[in-house]
Design an enzyme around this catalytic site. Structure first.
Site, PDB file in Angstrom:
ATOM      1  N   LYS A 125     -14.895 -18.034 -51.061  1.00 37.11           N
ATOM      2  CA  LYS A 125     -15.366 -19.223 -50.343  1.00 37.11           C
ATOM      3  C   LYS A 125     -16.874 -19.480 -50.544  1.00 37.11           C
ATOM      4  O   LYS A 125     -17.310 -20.625 -50.532  1.00 37.11           O
ATOM      5  CB  LYS A 125     -15.050 -19.105 -48.855  1.00 37.11           C
ATOM      6  CG  LYS A 125     -13.558 -19.206 -48.535  1.00 37.11           C
ATOM      7  CD  LYS A 125     -13.327 -19.182 -47.034  1.00 37.11           C
ATOM      8  CE  LYS A 125     -11.857 -19.403 -46.722  1.00 37.11           C
ATOM      9  NZ  LYS A 125     -11.628 -19.614 -45.284  1.00 37.11           N
ATOM     10  N   ASP A 132     -11.894 -25.611 -42.013  1.00 34.05           N
ATOM     11  CA  ASP A 132     -11.362 -24.624 -41.065  1.00 34.05           C
ATOM     12  C   ASP A 132     -11.711 -24.974 -39.612  1.00 34.05           C
ATOM     13  O   ASP A 132     -10.853 -24.928 -38.733  1.00 34.05           O
ATOM     14  CB  ASP A 132     -11.898 -23.219 -41.390  1.00 34.05           C
ATOM     15  CG  ASP A 132     -11.212 -22.626 -42.621  1.00 34.05           C
ATOM     16  OD1 ASP A 132     -10.067 -23.009 -42.904  1.00 34.05           O
ATOM     17  OD2 ASP A 132     -11.830 -21.776 -43.280  1.00 34.05           O
TER      18      ASP A 132
END
Ligand code: ATR
Length: 279
Positions: A68, A104
């Site tokens: 990420k 997220d």
């Protein structure tokens, strides 16, 4: 021509993203294929796999651990959520530009507000943990109107540092950080989120029963584990609203899908299919 997307990670075989996006594509009639790419552990593996996927005509990617941070670094432009999270979980390829997002936190907010019907405006939120999951949740929770967020972490200094770093980006939200064992006695929270990996180790966090406000929501960001030690602790404290992160997973996927395809899928059927009873 069928448009190609994929989730990239290492390991990645466990990912539910191909199933979720496959169901979204079917339900919305989008002509797309969603695959799985394990880039492996070698240094530079992510950059190589990204370049190969783009060269083969890939249109976008979800990114999971451990890539990420590299995904954000590879981007030409990134959303504020991705920049402040220091990580990207979705990429889109527009011409020769790589665009990065982190959905997220927004997925978490949508799960709480839409799926669980709990508006976050004015709420007091306790976030357990000071790693990537907490970092990604902070800005979206504040944007949703949370009045106060306290980060409590095993290593207090990490929570302090994160709160100090992010506080300037929060306009009407009081942000603080501290140790797990230094929750202010008598302070109660409407939403208690476990963003640590303690439940993976079977560890129970030292959260006092008094920290849960009447009617509080206890939310375990991990999913599919049933009643984790954290959720058991919340239940024993009298907390009736318990959730795991399956809704967050499905909602962040829906945000990415909408960003790529311009159509937001209905998430209810997918949620019902993936949910594991918390009993
Ligand atoms: P992620 O990116 O998934 O958030 P991370 O950055 O490794 O993962 O962070 C994991 C978090 O879980 C950290 O806040 C960690 O606390 P420390 O900063 O003190 O290491 C927390 N954590 C992990 N195991 C824990 C345990 N058994 N008890 C309490 N906290 C734990």
């Amino acid at each position: 021509m069928t448009d190609r997307y994929a989730v990239i990670g290492h390991p990645v075989a466990h990912s539910k993203s191909p199933l979720i996006h496959g169901l979204f594509a079917q339900a919305t009639g989008q002509d797309m294929h969603y695959g799985l790419i394990d880039a492996g552990p070698a240094p530079g593996a992510f950059a190589g796999a990204l370049a190969a996927f783009r060269a083969a005509g890939g249109r976008g990617m979800n990114v999971t651990l451990p890539f990420k941070l590299e995904a954000l670094a590879a981007a030409d432009v990134a959303s504020a959520d991705a920049r402040l999270a220091g990580a990207a979980n979705a990429l889109r390829f527009e011409g020769d530009r790589v665009e990065a997002q982190n959905f997220d936190g927004l997925g978490l907010v949508r799960d709480i507000e839409v799926n669980m019907g709990l508006p976050l405006a004015g709420r007091h939120v306790l976030l357990l943990g000071a790693g990537g999951a907490t970092r990604g949740a902070l800005l979206p929770l504040a944007r949703a109107g949370a009045a106060r967020i306290h980060i409590a972490n095993r290593t207090a200094a990490k929570a302090d540092a994160l709160a100090a770093e992010l506080a300037p980006h929060m306009r009407d939200c009081a942000l603080s950080g501290g140790g797990l064992d230094t929750l202010v006695p008598g302070e109660v929270f409407d939403v208690v989120l476990n963003a640590t990996s303690a439940s993976l180790d079977g560890d129970t966090l030292p959260v006092p029963a008094s920290a849960f406000a009447p009617g509080a929501l206890a939310y375990e960001m991990m999913y599919g584990q049933g009643l984790t030690p954290f959720l058991n602790l919340a239940k024993a404290a009298g907390c009736a609203r318990l959730a795991d992160g399956v809704g967050m997973l499905v909602e962040q996927a829906a945000e990415a899908f909408a960003w790529w395809r311009g159509v937001r899928p209905d998430t209810r059927a997918v949620l019902a299919r993936l949910a594991v009873p918390l009993a």
